[in-house]
Design an enzyme around this catalytic site. Sequence first.
Site, short mmCIF file in Angstrom:
data_model
loop_
_atom_site.label_atom_id
_atom_site.label_comp_id
_atom_site.label_asym_id
_atom_site.label_seq_id
_atom_site.Cartn_x
_atom_site.Cartn_y
_atom_site.Cartn_z
CB CYS A 43 120.43 -80.36 -16.81
SG CYS A 43 118.99 -81.16 -17.47
CD GLN A 50 116.45 -74.64 -9.26
OE1 GLN A 50 115.78 -74.72 -8.24
NE2 GLN A 50 116.18 -75.36 -10.33
CG HIS A 73 120.60 -76.22 -16.16
ND1 HIS A 73 120.33 -76.39 -17.49
CD2 HIS A 73 119.63 -76.91 -15.50
CE1 HIS A 73 119.24 -77.12 -17.64
NE2 HIS A 73 118.79 -77.46 -16.44
C1 LIG Z 1 115.66 -75.31 -14.76
C2 LIG Z 1 116.95 -74.64 -14.92
C3 LIG Z 1 117.39 -74.20 -16.17
C4 LIG Z 1 116.63 -74.50 -17.45
O1 LIG Z 1 115.42 -73.86 -17.47
P1 LIG Z 1 114.27 -74.33 -18.48
O2 LIG Z 1 113.04 -73.91 -17.80
O3 LIG Z 1 114.38 -75.83 -18.61
O4 LIG Z 1 114.49 -73.65 -19.76
C5 LIG Z 1 118.57 -73.51 -16.23
N1 LIG Z 1 119.29 -73.24 -15.14
C6 LIG Z 1 118.91 -73.64 -13.91
C7 LIG Z 1 119.74 -73.28 -12.73
C8 LIG Z 1 117.72 -74.37 -13.77
O5 LIG Z 1 117.36 -74.77 -12.56
#
Ligand SMILES: *Cc1c(COP(=O)(O)O)cnc(C)c1O
Length: 404
Positions: free
Chosen positions: A362, A201, A121
């Site tokens: 993202c 996740q 991410h």
């Molecule tokens: C959602 C997510 C993030 C970011 O987390 P936030 O809650 O937006 O700070 C980072 N890594 C992974 C794998 C994600 O699914």
Amino acid sequence: MLDIKKIRADFPILNRKVNGHSLIYFDNAATSQKPQQVIDKIVEYYTLYNANIHRGVHALSQEATDLFEESREKVRAFFNIAHTKQVIFTSGNTHSINAVANGAHAFVKKGDEVILSAVEHHSNIVPWQMLCERVGATIKIIPVLDNGELDMATYHQLLNAKTAFVVVNHISNALGVTNPVKEIIDAAHQHGAMTLIDGAQSCGHMKIDVQALNADFYTMAGHKMCGPTGIGILYGKEDALNALPPYQGGGEMIDQVSFEKTTYAGLPHKFEAGTPNIAGGIALGAAIDYLNEIGMDDIAAYENELLIYGTEQIKTIPGAKIYGDVTDKAAVISFNVASLHPYDIGTIVDKLGVAVRTGHHCAQPVMERYQVPGTIRASFAFYNTKEEIDVMVQALQRAVNMLS
Ligand SMILES: *Cc1c(COP(=O)(O)O)cnc(C)c1O
């Protein structure tokens, strides 16, 4: 076996209509829905004992402090963390990663290498690029194979005496594939490298034992495990947290302050400058109680059933292609249909009440790897059903017919 009807009754948002249709919420990888028990906890805090914590001698402050610290203990037990001082409350998963990367000059020196995976991410890429720029280190990438699994042979070749940090997610949000993090951590340690696992996740979808995994740092997002937004967790081994300098200064994180010198508070307060998200922390405790009551093993087993069923059903759509079609994965299905644009499909199924994610999630490097502008992502939680999957597949089919 889960009592899905009873569980669904706990989530008031599932009664909503969207565009005249019953909501089908399949964007759980972006954020989970919240049960009434969690919503009530937030209201209860502001209604009954709103006060700042760790500061006042008065009754409200003590009640709020006790509940906040009880939540820390619930987090500790939930992830099998040895001690509550290793549970740092942050504002979210992104904040947790940044808290480590910002102080990681304690571990990464000029000329060193930081290994990331190709399926990270953006929040687990950019902070490490900033670190490497600051200290003069280099980033190396573990490639991803066509089927969505990491290229572990290349990973083992990348490790060397210059490797200072290895950073991967436990489960990819873009593909849903579970990475072999235990093998990754053990190999990193053999080369004397530190490790951080992004658990955004995995938390809330499987049982996580941070001591068995042996990662130096592990990060979680409260809002992806039925808790509120604005609260996250940073776990670290005690030595690692002690070696990591704090990156925010302020109240609550100090021991003594004078204009000549400030000494920091001990763990976990060294990393908790300022007033935290008190309501969020307390409500996260209620989310953990809720997940425990259902049972993480049963949640994981049921979500895997949804994954298998959803994968089969999506494959019945002519031209459907799933990215990351392996067995060891979370209930996240990332796919495209022929050359149709994911955004167009997402917009049509939304009109039919089905919430899926479309875009790069993202994780632009993943999209580049598979040479697609984006994907459609359906991600399930334990309150979803096979009947909802049927409705989604009908909606997808309708969208495809309209667009082809
Ligand atoms: C959602 C997510 C993030 C970011 O987390 P936030 O809650 O937006 O700070 C980072 N890594 C992974 C794998 C994600 O699914």
